[in-house]
Write an enzyme that holds these catalytic residues in place. Structure first.
Site, PDB file in Angstrom:
ATOM      1  N   LYS A 161      82.141  56.267 -18.565  1.00 24.40           N
ATOM      2  CA  LYS A 161      82.327  57.241 -17.487  1.00 24.40           C
ATOM      3  C   LYS A 161      81.126  57.211 -16.552  1.00 24.40           C
ATOM      4  O   LYS A 161      80.002  57.508 -16.959  1.00 24.40           O
ATOM      5  CB  LYS A 161      82.481  58.664 -18.031  1.00 24.40           C
ATOM      6  CG  LYS A 161      82.901  59.672 -16.937  1.00 24.40           C
ATOM      7  CD  LYS A 161      82.783  61.100 -17.389  1.00 24.40           C
ATOM      8  CE  LYS A 161      81.408  61.669 -17.145  1.00 24.40           C
ATOM      9  NZ  LYS A 161      81.066  61.791 -15.687  1.00 24.40           N
ATOM     10  N   GLU A 202      69.248  58.414 -23.888  1.00 25.74           N
ATOM     11  CA  GLU A 202      68.124  58.107 -22.994  1.00 25.74           C
ATOM     12  C   GLU A 202      68.085  59.247 -21.994  1.00 25.74           C
ATOM     13  O   GLU A 202      68.925  59.337 -21.107  1.00 25.74           O
ATOM     14  CB  GLU A 202      68.317  56.747 -22.310  1.00 25.74           C
ATOM     15  CG  GLU A 202      67.006  56.152 -21.789  1.00 25.74           C
ATOM     16  CD  GLU A 202      66.578  56.675 -20.440  1.00 25.74           C
ATOM     17  OE1 GLU A 202      65.845  57.688 -20.409  1.00 25.74           O
ATOM     18  OE2 GLU A 202      66.953  56.091 -19.425  1.00 25.74           O
ATOM     19  N   CYS A 212      63.531  58.173 -14.593  1.00 25.28           N
ATOM     20  CA  CYS A 212      62.880  58.836 -15.738  1.00 25.28           C
ATOM     21  C   CYS A 212      61.496  58.283 -16.017  1.00 25.28           C
ATOM     22  O   CYS A 212      60.696  58.925 -16.704  1.00 25.28           O
ATOM     23  CB  CYS A 212      63.752  58.702 -16.986  1.00 25.28           C
ATOM     24  SG  CYS A 212      65.352  59.499 -16.844  1.00 25.28           S
ATOM     25  N   GLU A 270      60.667  68.052 -15.316  1.00 22.60           N
ATOM     26  CA  GLU A 270      60.985  66.860 -14.537  1.00 22.60           C
ATOM     27  C   GLU A 270      61.519  67.245 -13.157  1.00 22.60           C
ATOM     28  O   GLU A 270      62.524  67.944 -13.048  1.00 22.60           O
ATOM     29  CB  GLU A 270      62.015  66.008 -15.278  1.00 22.60           C
ATOM     30  CG  GLU A 270      62.272  64.664 -14.641  1.00 22.60           C
ATOM     31  CD  GLU A 270      63.163  63.782 -15.503  1.00 22.60           C
ATOM     32  OE1 GLU A 270      62.991  62.554 -15.458  1.00 22.60           O
ATOM     33  OE2 GLU A 270      64.033  64.318 -16.216  1.00 22.60           O
TER      34      GLU A 270
END
Length: 479
Positions: free
Chosen positions: A178, A251, A285, A381
């Protein structure tokens, strides 16, 4: 005159299909803010169909030889290379990324990664057979796990799709993938290219939103769920998968420390960190967005980094002078702007700190100094073109600050002192440590983190092994 929207469709069992109930979502080009396509908003019926197709295809694909799987993946790599312009155009429309940089920095490694896993398909080795009990011989079989439910993110839609499907298919698994609801176009195009190579049902694409992904992960068919995304999404996947003990590959987020010591080459460090921090609008990331600088060079470094930010350009995909394009969506623009709006009084915006233009979701290259370890922008983040700078006094404090976050994906150390570099690389609690560089990746080396950055590895033989299971077979020598 109204421009007709492109119609994207799911790819299930070798056929392109609309959602079973006809629902769709609008797909927006983030460089313009305009809708350019519709995609299926897939529901349970679509997920059921994709899982059934993958399950039906699994026995046949599992039983192919490694050489056959290698050949198929090499064909896919060649086909992607031959249609590179189409893939780059689709990805740029998906994300607003610069066309030139996408063609030079993303397509070639993506093709190389497929070829790496094509080679890995022929290295499904176990330990050598042997007699560990009198009269008995033991052998190890390494087998595919089965159907894999995979959810890819919107920051690198094409490349992350490759990181998902290539090792899974190389190992003999079948896939239901997806893409993000904001970036489905390039993945659907990849399915169109793959259609002529793989048997029906080996590779399936289901478009949709969070609920679609949830239905995939909770489905009883997959043996493994793999996601690249936020920590919150990863926690939800792990919780859902635990109900039937699926394997999970996560991840997740990152908050990479970039530790610059007093003996570093400041000019080189600034130049490389600016690129590694602002590339892809900081939506990475591993981006070099949390800089820790020794107090003796702090002011000089900040001034140089602010100038580098001012010299960095963001803009339209066809502008050859830009380093990065827009943020992916309005929510991401709001999130990045919110971090700047909520800065504490002791913080100072040295460059940027504002939206660029009114069309699309562009944000200026930004530098923020004067920050403390417990500030929100240090701990969380941002996922945008914002580089923060903190000062440290010595190696011990640098390490304390670097490790003092919940993420543990990537890091870098900038120094000419070999011993210091080795000490830091040993003690930095991150899945990757770069020395005097930041962000290069190669297919042969693993990518993955610790703590809230998740578990499991992408790329490399380690990533390949994640898509296999180990079986012990023991046979009597007496017949």
């Amino acid at each position: 005159m109204t421009t007709e929207l492109r119609r994207l469709r799911n790819y299930i069992g070798g056929e392109f299909k609309d959602a079973a109930d006809g629902r769709t979502t609008e797909v927006v080009n983030p460089a313009t803010g305009e809708v350019y396509a519709t995609a299926p908003l897939s529901g349970q019926a679509d997920v059921d169909a994709a899982m059934a197709a993958a399950a039906a295809a699994f026995p046949g694909w599992r039983d192919t030889t490694p050489a056959e799987r290698q050949k198929a993946l090499l064909k896919i790599a060649d086909a992607f290379e031959a249609r590179a312009d189409e893939l780059v155009a689709a990805e740029s429309e998906n994300t607003g990324k610069p066309l030139g940089l996408t063609a030079s920095e993303e397509l070639p490694p993506m093709v190389d990664q497929i070829r790496f896993f094509a080679g890995a398909a022929r290295l499904l080795e176990g330990r050598s057979a042997g007699e560990y009990m009198e009269g008995m011989t033991s052998i190890i079989r390494r087998e595919p796990v089965g159907v894999c439910a995979q959810v890819a993110p919107w920051n690198y839609p094409m490349m992350m799709a490759v990181w998902k499907f290539a090792p899974a298919i190389a190992a003999g698994n079948t896939v239901v993938l997806k893409p993000s609801d904001t970036t489905p176009a390039s993945t659907v195009l990849m399915a169109e290219i793959i259609d002529s190579v793989l048997p029906k049902g080996v590779f399936n694409v289901v478009c949709g939103d969070r609920e679609t992904g949830k239905a995939m992960v909770e489905h009883s068919t997959p043996a493994m769920a793999s996601i690249t995304g936020s920590v919150r999404a990863g926690m939800q996947v792990a919780e859902s998968a635990s109900k039937d003990v699926k394997r999970v590959h996560l991840e997740l987020g990152g908050k990479a420390p970039v530790v610059v010591f007093e003996d570093a080459d400041i000019a080189k460090a600034v130049e490389d960190i600016a690129v590694a921090g602002y590339f892809n609008a900081g939506q990475d990331c591993t981006a070099a967005t949390r800089v820790l600088v020794h107090e003796s060079i702090h002011d000089e470094f900040v001034a140089a980094l602010a100038k580098a930010a001012a010299d960095t350009k963001t803009g339209a995909p066809d502008d050859e002078d830009v380093l990065y394009g827009p943020l992916n969506n309005p929510n991401q623009l709001k999130q990045v702007a919110g971090f700047i709006e909520r800065l504490p009084a002791h913080a100072k915006v040295e460059a940027g700190g504002h939206r660029v233009g009114e069309k699309g979701y562009f944000y200026a290259p930004t530098v923020v100094s004067g920050l403390k370890q417990d500030d929100e922008i240090i701990q969380n983040e941002v996922f945008g073109p914002v580089i923060t700078v903190q000062s440290f006094t010595d190696e011990s404090q640098a390490l304390e600050y670097a490790n003092g976050v919940e993420f543990a994906l990537a890091s870098s150390v900038w120094t000419k002192d070999h011993g210091r570099a080795m000490r830091m690389s040993k003690n930095l609690d991150f899945g990757c440590v770069w020395i005097n560089t930041h962000i290069p990746l190669v297919a042969e080396m693993p990518h993955g983190g610790f703590k809230k950055s998740g578990y499991g590895k992408d790329l490399s033989a380690y990533g390949f092994e994640d898509y296999t299971r180990i079986k012990h077979v023991m046979t009597s020598l007496d017949g």
